[in-house]
Design a protein around this motif. Sequence first.
Motif, PDB file in Angstrom:
ATOM      1  N   LEU A 103       0.680  -1.326   0.217  1.00  0.00           N
ATOM      2  CA  LEU A 103       0.047   0.022   0.078  1.00  0.00           C
ATOM      3  C   LEU A 103       1.021   1.110  -0.232  1.00  0.00           C
ATOM      4  CD1 LEU A 103      -2.875  -0.915   2.549  1.00  0.00           C
ATOM      5  CD2 LEU A 103      -3.296  -0.357   0.136  1.00  0.00           C
ATOM      6  N   GLY A 104       1.949   1.296   0.655  1.00  0.00           N
ATOM      7  CA  GLY A 104       2.841   2.335   1.032  1.00  0.00           C
ATOM      8  C   GLY A 104       3.412   2.503  -0.471  1.00  0.00           C
ATOM      9  N   VAL A 105       3.856   1.555  -1.227  1.00  0.00           N
ATOM     10  CA  VAL A 105       4.574   1.693  -2.282  1.00  0.00           C
ATOM     11  C   VAL A 105       3.381   2.414  -3.545  1.00  0.00           C
ATOM     12  CG1 VAL A 105       5.241   0.466  -4.501  1.00  0.00           C
ATOM     13  CG2 VAL A 105       6.206   0.033  -2.243  1.00  0.00           C
ATOM     14  N   VAL A 106       2.282   1.792  -3.512  1.00  0.00           N
ATOM     15  CA  VAL A 106       1.228   2.390  -4.340  1.00  0.00           C
ATOM     16  C   VAL A 106       0.943   3.828  -4.071  1.00  0.00           C
ATOM     17  CG1 VAL A 106      -1.199   2.094  -4.930  1.00  0.00           C
ATOM     18  CG2 VAL A 106       0.322   0.128  -4.728  1.00  0.00           C
ATOM     19  N   LEU A 107       0.734   4.227  -2.719  1.00  0.00           N
ATOM     20  CA  LEU A 107       0.331   5.372  -2.279  1.00  0.00           C
ATOM     21  C   LEU A 107       1.777   6.451  -2.710  1.00  0.00           C
ATOM     22  CD1 LEU A 107      -1.689   4.983   0.676  1.00  0.00           C
ATOM     23  CD2 LEU A 107      -2.501   5.588  -1.279  1.00  0.00           C
ATOM     24  N   GLY A 108       2.827   6.079  -2.592  1.00  0.00           N
ATOM     25  CA  GLY A 108       4.092   6.641  -2.922  1.00  0.00           C
ATOM     26  C   GLY A 108       4.015   6.875  -4.345  1.00  0.00           C
ATOM     27  N   SER A 109       3.860   5.883  -5.129  1.00  0.00           N
ATOM     28  CA  SER A 109       3.676   6.343  -6.634  1.00  0.00           C
ATOM     29  C   SER A 109       2.554   7.164  -6.983  1.00  0.00           C
ATOM     30  CB  SER A 109       3.688   4.992  -7.386  1.00  0.00           C
ATOM     31  OG  SER A 109       4.497   4.038  -6.767  1.00  0.00           O
ATOM     32  N   ALA A 110       1.351   6.996  -6.214  1.00  0.00           N
ATOM     33  CA  ALA A 110       0.204   7.897  -6.585  1.00  0.00           C
ATOM     34  C   ALA A 110       1.112   9.476  -6.124  1.00  0.00           C
ATOM     35  CB  ALA A 110      -0.767   7.554  -5.866  1.00  0.00           C
ATOM     36  N   THR A 111       1.575   9.576  -5.260  1.00  0.00           N
ATOM     37  CA  THR A 111       1.894  10.911  -4.923  1.00  0.00           C
ATOM     38  C   THR A 111       2.785  11.548  -5.862  1.00  0.00           C
ATOM     39  OG1 THR A 111       1.711  10.138  -2.588  1.00  0.00           O
ATOM     40  CG2 THR A 111       2.852  12.300  -2.678  1.00  0.00           C
ATOM     41  N   ILE A 112       3.662  10.857  -6.331  1.00  0.00           N
ATOM     42  CA  ILE A 112       4.766  11.480  -7.409  1.00  0.00           C
ATOM     43  C   ILE A 112       4.114  11.751  -8.704  1.00  0.00           C
ATOM     44  CG2 ILE A 112       5.840   9.235  -8.020  1.00  0.00           C
ATOM     45  CD1 ILE A 112       7.676  12.711  -7.234  1.00  0.00           C
ATOM     46  N   VAL A 113       3.052  11.165  -8.890  1.00  0.00           N
ATOM     47  CA  VAL A 113       2.348  11.153 -10.240  1.00  0.00           C
ATOM     48  C   VAL A 113       1.419  12.318  -9.894  1.00  0.00           C
ATOM     49  CG1 VAL A 113       0.371  10.286 -11.737  1.00  0.00           C
ATOM     50  CG2 VAL A 113       2.275   8.725 -10.987  1.00  0.00           C
ATOM     51  N   LEU A 114       1.189  12.612  -8.766  1.00  0.00           N
ATOM     52  CA  LEU A 114       0.307  13.955  -8.696  1.00  0.00           C
ATOM     53  C   LEU A 114       1.265  15.204  -8.750  1.00  0.00           C
ATOM     54  CD1 LEU A 114      -2.144  12.882  -5.827  1.00  0.00           C
ATOM     55  CD2 LEU A 114      -2.542  13.223  -8.256  1.00  0.00           C
ATOM     56  N   PHE A 115       2.488  14.838  -8.232  1.00  0.00           N
ATOM     57  CA  PHE A 115       3.364  15.862  -8.271  1.00  0.00           C
ATOM     58  C   PHE A 115       4.247  16.063  -9.785  1.00  0.00           C
ATOM     59  CE2 PHE A 115       4.080  15.782  -3.733  1.00  0.00           C
ATOM     60  CZ  PHE A 115       3.645  16.902  -3.300  1.00  0.00           C
ATOM     61  N   GLN A 116       4.003  15.197 -10.696  1.00  0.00           N
ATOM     62  CA  GLN A 116       4.598  15.399 -11.968  1.00  0.00           C
ATOM     63  C   GLN A 116       4.137  16.632 -12.552  1.00  0.00           C
ATOM     64  OE1 GLN A 116       3.723  12.165 -14.413  1.00  0.00           O
ATOM     65  NE2 GLN A 116       4.989  12.550 -16.023  1.00  0.00           N
ATOM     66  N   ALA A 117       2.523  16.806 -12.465  1.00  0.00           N
ATOM     67  CA  ALA A 117       2.359  18.440 -13.111  1.00  0.00           C
ATOM     68  C   ALA A 117       2.839  19.569 -12.615  1.00  0.00           C
ATOM     69  CB  ALA A 117       0.638  18.088 -13.185  1.00  0.00           C
ATOM     70  N   THR A 118       3.346  19.441 -11.332  1.00  0.00           N
ATOM     71  CA  THR A 118       3.758  20.585 -10.485  1.00  0.00           C
ATOM     72  C   THR A 118       5.305  20.889 -10.958  1.00  0.00           C
ATOM     73  OG1 THR A 118       2.463  20.139  -8.843  1.00  0.00           O
ATOM     74  CG2 THR A 118       3.956  21.596  -8.234  1.00  0.00           C
ATOM     75  N   PHE A 119       5.954  19.885 -10.865  1.00  0.00           N
ATOM     76  CA  PHE A 119       7.683  19.865 -11.014  1.00  0.00           C
ATOM     77  C   PHE A 119       8.139  19.298 -12.602  1.00  0.00           C
ATOM     78  CE2 PHE A 119       6.575  19.058  -6.439  1.00  0.00           C
ATOM     79  CZ  PHE A 119       7.032  20.304  -6.045  1.00  0.00           C
ATOM     80  N   SER A 120       9.350  19.843 -12.742  1.00  0.00           N
ATOM     81  CA  SER A 120       9.971  19.465 -14.115  1.00  0.00           C
ATOM     82  C   SER A 120      10.162  17.922 -14.109  1.00  0.00           C
ATOM     83  CB  SER A 120      11.214  20.199 -14.120  1.00  0.00           C
ATOM     84  OG  SER A 120      12.273  19.444 -13.300  1.00  0.00           O
ATOM     85  N   SER A 121      10.229  17.391 -15.305  1.00  0.00           N
ATOM     86  CA  SER A 121      10.462  16.024 -15.452  1.00  0.00           C
ATOM     87  C   SER A 121      11.838  15.321 -14.890  1.00  0.00           C
ATOM     88  CB  SER A 121      10.615  15.453 -17.011  1.00  0.00           C
ATOM     89  OG  SER A 121      11.885  16.373 -17.497  1.00  0.00           O
ATOM     90  N   ALA A 122      12.959  16.303 -14.528  1.00  0.00           N
ATOM     91  CA  ALA A 122      14.065  15.853 -13.813  1.00  0.00           C
ATOM     92  C   ALA A 122      13.825  15.692 -12.264  1.00  0.00           C
ATOM     93  CB  ALA A 122      15.008  16.833 -13.886  1.00  0.00           C
ATOM     94  N   PHE A 123      12.984  16.448 -11.861  1.00  0.00           N
ATOM     95  CA  PHE A 123      12.439  16.256 -10.437  1.00  0.00           C
ATOM     96  C   PHE A 123      11.934  14.989 -10.474  1.00  0.00           C
ATOM     97  CE2 PHE A 123       9.345  16.559  -7.036  1.00  0.00           C
ATOM     98  CZ  PHE A 123       9.926  16.963  -6.214  1.00  0.00           C
ATOM     99  N   TYR A 124      10.871  14.804 -11.326  1.00  0.00           N
ATOM    100  CA  TYR A 124       9.914  13.593 -11.257  1.00  0.00           C
ATOM    101  C   TYR A 124      10.690  12.415 -11.371  1.00  0.00           C
ATOM    102  CZ  TYR A 124       6.663  10.286 -12.737  1.00  0.00           C
ATOM    103  OH  TYR A 124       5.802   8.975 -13.109  1.00  0.00           O
TER     104      TYR A 124
END
Length: 158
Positions: A103-124
């Motif tokens: 569950l932690g891995v899935v939620l961590g992945s979902a969090t970074i996917v949500l941040f993808q729109a906010t930050f540059s691809s290098a950050f992602y």
Amino acid sequence: MSKAIAWPVWRTDVEAAAALSTRDWLYAVLGAVLIPPCAALIPVLLIDSAQVAQSNVAAAIYYISFLVLPGPVVTWFVALVGGLLLEGAIRLGLGGWGVAVSLGVVLGSATIVLFQATFSSAFYVGFWTFFVLHGAMTAALCWLILRIRAPEVFKYHH
């Protein structure tokens, strides 16, 4: 004769799950969110800039600690959702540590996917691993706190 597994990977006792109280869940979620940044504060306070300049290991510990410090700002909502999902899994008899980490891995992945729109691809790309590991660590810590507070829930007889 059934054998009890005290640290089950996947399954937990459905009937014993009722023993978990709201206080147990509150301690588990708050502990999982607040313990990592408190632990990360120690190297930040102990390692000075001269040590960071001289040692790659000191620099790595120092900078990783700085990444963990703002964790509660980002992870409180994800930890709350994860806690609710973990509660559901435990009540269904699927509350082992493997389920919690997954569950932690899935939620961590979902969090970074949500941040993808906010930050540059290098950050992602650079922080995907950090968010996934942080999610897994937070979920495992939440599970461990629950395991310490109510060990009878996490004994699975097979």
